[in-house]
Design a protein around this motif. Structure first.
Motif, PDB file in Angstrom:
ATOM      1  N   SER A 159       0.826  -1.201   0.000  1.00 40.56           N
ATOM      2  CA  SER A 159       0.000   0.000   0.000  1.00 40.56           C
ATOM      3  C   SER A 159       0.865   1.257   0.000  1.00 40.56           C
ATOM      4  N   ASN A 160       1.870   1.284   0.861  1.00 42.31           N
ATOM      5  CA  ASN A 160       2.762   2.443   0.933  1.00 42.31           C
ATOM      6  C   ASN A 160       3.446   2.715  -0.397  1.00 42.31           C
ATOM      7  N   LEU A 161       3.872   1.645  -1.047  1.00 47.27           N
ATOM      8  CA  LEU A 161       4.676   1.773  -2.257  1.00 47.27           C
ATOM      9  C   LEU A 161       3.830   1.879  -3.522  1.00 47.27           C
ATOM     10  N   GLY A 162       2.548   1.601  -3.406  1.00 48.93           N
ATOM     11  CA  GLY A 162       1.670   1.684  -4.567  1.00 48.93           C
ATOM     12  C   GLY A 162       2.016   0.673  -5.634  1.00 48.93           C
ATOM     13  N   THR A 163       2.342  -0.542  -5.217  1.00 53.71           N
ATOM     14  CA  THR A 163       2.752  -1.585  -6.148  1.00 53.71           C
ATOM     15  C   THR A 163       2.038  -2.878  -5.825  1.00 53.71           C
ATOM     16  N   SER A 164       1.982  -3.774  -6.778  1.00 52.52           N
ATOM     17  CA  SER A 164       1.344  -5.071  -6.556  1.00 52.52           C
ATOM     18  C   SER A 164       2.354  -6.159  -6.209  1.00 52.52           C
ATOM     19  N   TYR A 165       3.652  -5.814  -6.265  1.00 57.03           N
ATOM     20  CA  TYR A 165       4.698  -6.785  -5.930  1.00 57.03           C
ATOM     21  C   TYR A 165       5.977  -6.020  -5.596  1.00 57.03           C
ATOM     22  N   VAL A 166       6.909  -6.698  -4.967  1.00 55.59           N
ATOM     23  CA  VAL A 166       8.237  -6.137  -4.784  1.00 55.59           C
ATOM     24  C   VAL A 166       9.242  -7.075  -5.439  1.00 55.59           C
ATOM     25  N   ASP A 167      10.333  -6.514  -5.866  1.00 52.05           N
ATOM     26  CA  ASP A 167      11.371  -7.325  -6.506  1.00 52.05           C
ATOM     27  C   ASP A 167      12.203  -8.079  -5.487  1.00 52.05           C
ATOM     28  N   SER A 168      12.258  -7.552  -4.263  1.00 56.77           N
ATOM     29  CA  SER A 168      13.050  -8.200  -3.224  1.00 56.77           C
ATOM     30  C   SER A 168      12.440  -7.895  -1.864  1.00 56.77           C
ATOM     31  N   LEU A 169      12.215  -8.948  -1.083  1.00 55.49           N
ATOM     32  CA  LEU A 169      11.695  -8.823   0.276  1.00 55.49           C
ATOM     33  C   LEU A 169      12.752  -9.352   1.224  1.00 55.49           C
ATOM     34  N   VAL A 170      13.175  -8.511   2.152  1.00 57.21           N
ATOM     35  CA  VAL A 170      14.296  -8.824   3.032  1.00 57.21           C
ATOM     36  C   VAL A 170      13.849  -8.828   4.486  1.00 57.21           C
ATOM     37  N   MET A 171      14.323  -9.806   5.249  1.00 56.94           N
ATOM     38  CA  MET A 171      14.123  -9.811   6.689  1.00 56.94           C
ATOM     39  C   MET A 171      15.160  -8.869   7.300  1.00 56.94           C
ATOM     40  N   HIS A 172      14.698  -7.843   8.010  1.00 58.34           N
ATOM     41  CA  HIS A 172      15.588  -6.772   8.457  1.00 58.34           C
ATOM     42  C   HIS A 172      16.668  -7.263   9.415  1.00 58.34           C
ATOM     43  N   SER A 173      16.390  -8.343  10.095  1.00 57.42           N
ATOM     44  CA  SER A 173      17.378  -8.990  10.954  1.00 57.42           C
ATOM     45  C   SER A 173      16.865 -10.382  11.286  1.00 57.42           C
ATOM     46  N   PRO A 174      17.765 -11.289  11.677  1.00 57.13           N
ATOM     47  CA  PRO A 174      17.285 -12.593  12.126  1.00 57.13           C
ATOM     48  C   PRO A 174      16.450 -12.428  13.398  1.00 57.13           C
ATOM     49  N   MET A 175      15.598 -13.387  13.660  1.00 56.51           N
ATOM     50  CA  MET A 175      14.859 -13.408  14.914  1.00 56.51           C
ATOM     51  C   MET A 175      15.773 -13.931  16.019  1.00 56.51           C
ATOM     52  N   SER A 176      15.291 -13.940  17.233  1.00 60.30           N
ATOM     53  CA  SER A 176      16.122 -14.346  18.370  1.00 60.30           C
ATOM     54  C   SER A 176      16.435 -15.830  18.370  1.00 60.30           C
ATOM     55  N   THR A 177      15.628 -16.627  17.670  1.00 65.12           N
ATOM     56  CA  THR A 177      15.895 -18.065  17.549  1.00 65.12           C
ATOM     57  C   THR A 177      15.802 -18.464  16.074  1.00 65.12           C
ATOM     58  N   HIS A 178      16.477 -19.536  15.746  1.00 66.73           N
ATOM     59  CA  HIS A 178      16.414 -20.026  14.368  1.00 66.73           C
ATOM     60  C   HIS A 178      14.992 -20.455  14.020  1.00 66.73           C
ATOM     61  N   ARG A 186       9.154 -18.834   6.224  1.00 67.89           N
ATOM     62  CA  ARG A 186       8.077 -19.604   5.568  1.00 67.89           C
ATOM     63  C   ARG A 186       6.981 -18.666   5.037  1.00 67.89           C
ATOM     64  N   GLU A 187       6.712 -17.586   5.771  1.00 66.13           N
ATOM     65  CA  GLU A 187       5.745 -16.601   5.267  1.00 66.13           C
ATOM     66  C   GLU A 187       6.300 -15.891   4.044  1.00 66.13           C
ATOM     67  N   PHE A 188       7.595 -15.589   4.076  1.00 69.74           N
ATOM     68  CA  PHE A 188       8.245 -15.008   2.899  1.00 69.74           C
ATOM     69  C   PHE A 188       8.081 -15.943   1.698  1.00 69.74           C
ATOM     70  N   GLU A 189       8.277 -17.224   1.933  1.00 72.72           N
ATOM     71  CA  GLU A 189       8.176 -18.193   0.844  1.00 72.72           C
ATOM     72  C   GLU A 189       6.767 -18.247   0.260  1.00 72.72           C
ATOM     73  N   LYS A 190       5.769 -18.070   1.123  1.00 73.12           N
ATOM     74  CA  LYS A 190       4.383 -18.017   0.629  1.00 73.12           C
ATOM     75  C   LYS A 190       4.202 -16.818  -0.294  1.00 73.12           C
ATOM     76  N   LEU A 191       4.720 -15.677   0.114  1.00 77.98           N
ATOM     77  CA  LEU A 191       4.611 -14.467  -0.700  1.00 77.98           C
ATOM     78  C   LEU A 191       5.356 -14.641  -2.023  1.00 77.98           C
ATOM     79  N   HIS A 192       6.493 -15.295  -1.960  1.00 80.74           N
ATOM     80  CA  HIS A 192       7.244 -15.582  -3.177  1.00 80.74           C
ATOM     81  C   HIS A 192       6.438 -16.504  -4.086  1.00 80.74           C
ATOM     82  N   GLY A 193       5.847 -17.528  -3.509  1.00 80.68           N
ATOM     83  CA  GLY A 193       5.059 -18.467  -4.288  1.00 80.68           C
ATOM     84  C   GLY A 193       3.859 -17.833  -4.956  1.00 80.68           C
ATOM     85  N   GLU A 194       3.336 -16.775  -4.358  1.00 85.64           N
ATOM     86  CA  GLU A 194       2.199 -16.051  -4.927  1.00 85.64           C
ATOM     87  C   GLU A 194       2.629 -14.999  -5.938  1.00 85.64           C
ATOM     88  N   GLY A 195       3.929 -14.887  -6.170  1.00 85.34           N
ATOM     89  CA  GLY A 195       4.438 -13.909  -7.121  1.00 85.34           C
ATOM     90  C   GLY A 195       4.477 -12.492  -6.594  1.00 85.34           C
TER      91      GLY A 195
END
Length: 330
Positions: A159-178, A186-195
């Motif tokens: 919504s902020n970017l006014g786009t229907s997709y992004v070319d790259s989605l990055v996790m800003h930092s690892p979480m506290s546990t693996h 896994r949520e990132f992978e779902k978004l990737h799978g949906e294009g």
């Protein structure tokens, strides 16, 4: 991928100041009207192609424009960067440090003015875990599970970017546990799978084993590692080698501000003097020669021009490169 014509154009750059207007790199491009070869090449590295009405997404350019800490100036600065020739934009859904709506506003202006098309922009944003957010301005419901937080954050970004997709989605930092890191991934992978996210990445991961574990457990492998490039992390020598071996693009931030000692070093100063360039340009050219994609967040249009020139046409000798590499191992 780049059109096959690009390598030959790069190799002949010193003999030809401009591309022929018949080049496939220029058709439908502002380069026809106004740009030197070096800037055209940088744009061509980022622009997708359209055949039969089907547009490919942009590939990552050799230099990206970073939008952190710009607040209300974000829109005008991003538009200025696009005008100068930047085709890669980095942002984050993190109101504490980024004004993502300003990036979207700049893109809309650029599209409306015919400056660029969406498929010519490599657009990268980030999901920022709660510990990196301003507790008074979190862009998702922190009471929900990680999976829902990721999905909400991503919807806000679109919504902020006014786009229907992004070319790259990055996790800003690892979480506290693996385990939590993989929940987000896994949520990132779902978004990737949906294009919706064309490629995935990690940022601020300086632990080699931690990044390797993510790579091994990921179904969709990371395409990006974005880290601060500075002496305190040993310049990520092992991580960068891992990235090179596995086709992962290493992006650097704080490339200049985190390395004042390098900019003042004899190898970089001597290279700058012999080439008639600035130490900052030499630093960027060196990083690109090592397979690094630097981010620059300059607010000065003259520096934007210099940075783009360094990324597109500044070639260091092997002797100059090796002299600078020695500094990274000290």
């Amino acid at each position: 991928m780049l059109p096959q014509v690009l390598p030959s154009l790069l190799s002949s750059h010193q003999h030809s100041p401009r591309l022929p207007t018949s080049s496939p790199l220029l058709r439908g491009s502002r380069c026809v009207a106004a740009a030197t070869l070096s800037i055209c090449i940088l744009r061509a590295a980022a622009e997708g192609t359209c055949e039969g009405g089907q547009c490919s997404t942009a590939t990552m350019p050799p230099l990206m424009y970073g939008t952190a800490w710009k607040k209300e100036r974000t829109e005008d600065l991003v538009l200025a960067a696009l005008n100068e020739g930047f085709r890669g934009i980095d942002t984050a859904c993190q109101p504490k440090h980024y004004f993502e709506p300003g990036v979207g506003a700049a893109l809309r202006r650029a599209f409306d003015e015919g400056l660029v098309k969406r498929e010519q922009i490599f657009l990268q944003t980030k999901y920022t875990p709660i510990r990196g957010q301003d507790p008074k301005n979190v862009p998702y419901d922190q009471s929900k599970g990680l999976d829902e937080q990721v999905q909400e954050s991503f919807k806000v970004s679109l919504s902020n970017l006014g786009t229907s997709y992004v070319d790259s989605l990055v996790m800003h930092s690892p979480m506290s546990t693996h385990s939590d890191t993989m929940t987000v991934w896994r949520e990132f992978e779902k978004l990737h799978g949906e294009g919706l996210a064309k490629q995935l990445g990690m940022s601020n991961q300086y632990d080699f084993e931690g990044f390797k574990a993510l790579y091994e457990d990921a179904k969709v492998k990371p395409s990006v590692l974005q880290n601060r490039f500075y002496a305190d992390s040993g310049y990520d020598i092992a991580l960068r080698e891992f990235c090179l071996q596995n086709g992962i693009k290493y992006q650097s931030f704080w490339t200049l501000t985190g390395n004042p000692q390098l900019l003042k070093s004899s190898p970089i100063k001597q290279a700058a003097k012999s080439l008639g360039k600035t130490p900052e340009q030499v630093m960027f050219a060196f990083c690109i020669s090592q397979g690094i994609t630097p981010l620059t967040g300059t607010t000065d249009t003259n520096h934007m021009k210099q940075d783009l020139e360094a990324a597109s046409s500044l070639q260091l000798s092997e002797e100059q490169i090796q002299a600078i590499k020695v500094l990274l191992s000290k």
